[in-house]
Design a protein around this motif. Structure first.
Motif: not given
Length: 124
Positions: A30-37, A52-56, A96-105
């Motif tokens: 249930s991520p807040a954000v997912m990213g690519w590195f 961001t997973w919900s808002g895109g 790819c990586a996922s982050k549970r909490a909201a933010g701008s990671p």
């Protein structure tokens, strides 16, 4: 636990394109954000893009802005990275990586889960 599996890497000529996928699974996904590195040989892992997973909402590193597009399919628990106009300097293992909490990671330590990576090689 969350599992992330990347796919879609390969060898492509400069100027070509590839689409990477990141499939997520796990009851607690249930991520807040997912990213690519990405990480090139002998270099540190660097940020490419996040969504961001919900808002895109999306954000890109300057080095890929205008050439890469990050997207997600919430129903499939899958994130994508469409890469156009590839350059030899894009050669790296992409994670790819996922982050549970909201933010701008944009830093690796901000993410909770990681995939194993997929190799992208761009020939000149």
């Amino acid at each position: 636990q969350v599992q992330l599996v990347e796919s879609g890497g390969g060898l492509v000529q400069a100027g070509g394109s590839l689409r990477l996928s990141c499939a997520a699974s796990g009851r607690t996904f249930s991520p807040a954000v997912m990213g690519w590195f990405r990480q090139a040989p002998g270099k540190e892992r660097e940020f490419v893009a996040y969504i961001t997973w919900s808002g895109g909402m999306t954000y890109y590193a300057d080095s890929v802005k205008g050439r890469f597009t990050i997207s997600r399919d919430n129903a499939k628990n899958t994130m994508y990275l469409q890469m156009f106009s590839l350059k030899p300097e894009d050669t790296a293992v992409y994670y790819c990586a996922s982050k549970r909490a909201a933010g701008s990671p944009t830093r690796t330590r901000e993410y909770d889960y990681w995939g194993q990576g997929t190799q992208v090689t761009v020939s000149s």
